[in-house]
Enzyme design. Structure first.
Site, short mmCIF file in Angstrom:
data_model
loop_
_atom_site.label_atom_id
_atom_site.label_comp_id
_atom_site.label_asym_id
_atom_site.label_seq_id
_atom_site.Cartn_x
_atom_site.Cartn_y
_atom_site.Cartn_z
N TYR A 174 -3.25 -2.59 -5.91
CA TYR A 174 -4.08 -3.72 -5.45
C TYR A 174 -5.47 -3.67 -6.08
O TYR A 174 -6.01 -4.68 -6.53
CB TYR A 174 -4.15 -3.63 -3.92
CG TYR A 174 -4.79 -4.79 -3.21
CD1 TYR A 174 -4.04 -5.90 -2.83
CD2 TYR A 174 -6.14 -4.75 -2.85
CE1 TYR A 174 -4.62 -6.95 -2.13
CE2 TYR A 174 -6.73 -5.80 -2.16
CZ TYR A 174 -5.96 -6.89 -1.79
OH TYR A 174 -6.54 -7.93 -1.09
N ASP A 181 0.81 -1.21 0.00
CA ASP A 181 0.00 0.00 0.00
C ASP A 181 0.85 1.27 0.00
O ASP A 181 1.95 1.31 0.55
CB ASP A 181 -0.91 0.03 1.24
CG ASP A 181 -1.99 -1.04 1.22
OD1 ASP A 181 -2.09 -1.78 0.22
OD2 ASP A 181 -2.74 -1.13 2.22
#
Ligand code: CAA
Length: 246
Positions: free
Chosen positions: A153, A94
């Site tokens: 993602y 992330d």
């Protein structure tokens, strides 16, 4: 009699949070479990000793096509033709987009999306040849709605469902179903790695008021793998406590 007796099920990333629950549930239903591990073989062996079902663990980097080819050859030599594939292995890297470097981008695309090709490509022919097969691709709520800090993602997980829908059409006549399961936030190490404050803000957005349990995802996967689910193909089934409805 289990619903999956005499079936060989490959669960990638089976030693992780959701993966372990999927292996357990498919084993409870009678399947013979094979899983991949990319991390230390020793860690995977400890995992295996802690489970109450048998599993064959094969070292494999799902982002590497040749590794996946070798995986298929080993499974077919030692066990037979795979009936069920659960493309579950996945990672997060992330970071907000301005901080997202090319490495974080490609690691996630390779592991979470290219893996669906690398693995499925090995096993589809065996399934169509048998006239039976189940492929379940684990995506995410964040592939459906996007998530701050997860351009990589979210892109990979959205791509997974495109892959599902296209492949489902190609193999439908051959008794093979291909579906996506999109979990919401589940109580696993991956979600626990999100900073507590941010995690609490996310939990506050879940109508049922709690994180999901890995077993709740595993139950859905097991259903899709059963004969009862023969009509369901190309679907994207959400299990997210109502956090995203569409
Ligand atoms: N919406 C709008 N603005 C937001 C925001 C959001 N959701 N989150 C942070 N911001 C803002 C902050 O308030 C801050 O603003 P200021 O600069 O004005 O103060 C700014 O964005 C921070 O930006 P940074 O680039 O500095 O970001 P960061 O490094 O502080 O944090 C992050 C980025 C680590 C990705 C953090 O946003 C985060 O952890 N997000 C959650 C990611 C997440 O949900 N991951 C899921 C992991 S589990 C999983 O993936 C499983 C599954 O399938 C569900």
């Amino acid at each position: 009699m289990g619903k999956l007796d005499n079936k060989i099920a490959l669960v990638t990333g089976g030693t992780g949070g959701i993966g372990t629950a999927i292996c357990q549930r498919l084993a409870d239903d009678g399947a013979q479990i094979v899983t991949t591990s990319f991390g230390g073989v020793e860690k995977a062996e400890i995992w295996r000793q802690n489970q109450n079902f048998d599993a064959t663990i094969i070292k494999c980097d799902v982002s590497n096509y040749d590794d996946c080819k070798a995986l298929k050859e080993q499974i077919e030599k030692d066990l037979g033709v795979v009936d069920i594939v659960v493309n579950n292995a996945g990672i997060t890297r992330d970071g907000s987009f301005r901080k997202m470097d090319a490495e974080k981008w490609s690691q996630v695309i390779n592991t979470n999306l290219n893996s669906a090709f690398n693995i499925s490509h090995q096993f589809v022919e065996g399934m169509t040849g048998k006239g039976y097969g189940r492929i379940v691709n684990i995506s995410s709520i964040n592939g459906q709605k996007g998530q701050f800090g997860q351009t990589n993602y979210s892109a990979a997980k959205a791509g997974v469902h495109g892959f599902t829908m296209a492949l489902a059409q190609e193999v439908a006549r051959k008794g093979v179903t291909v579906n996506t399961v999109s979990p919401g936030y589940i109580a696993t190490d991956m979600v626990m790695a999100v900073a507590e404050e941010i995690r609490n803000q996310i939990i506050a957005q879940i109508p049922i008021g709690r994180l999901g349990k890995p077993e709740e995802i595993a139950a859905l996967v097991a259903f899709l793998c059963s004969d009862d689910a023969g009509l369901i193909t190309g679907a994207n089934l959400a299990a997210n406590g109502g956090q995203h409805m569409h």
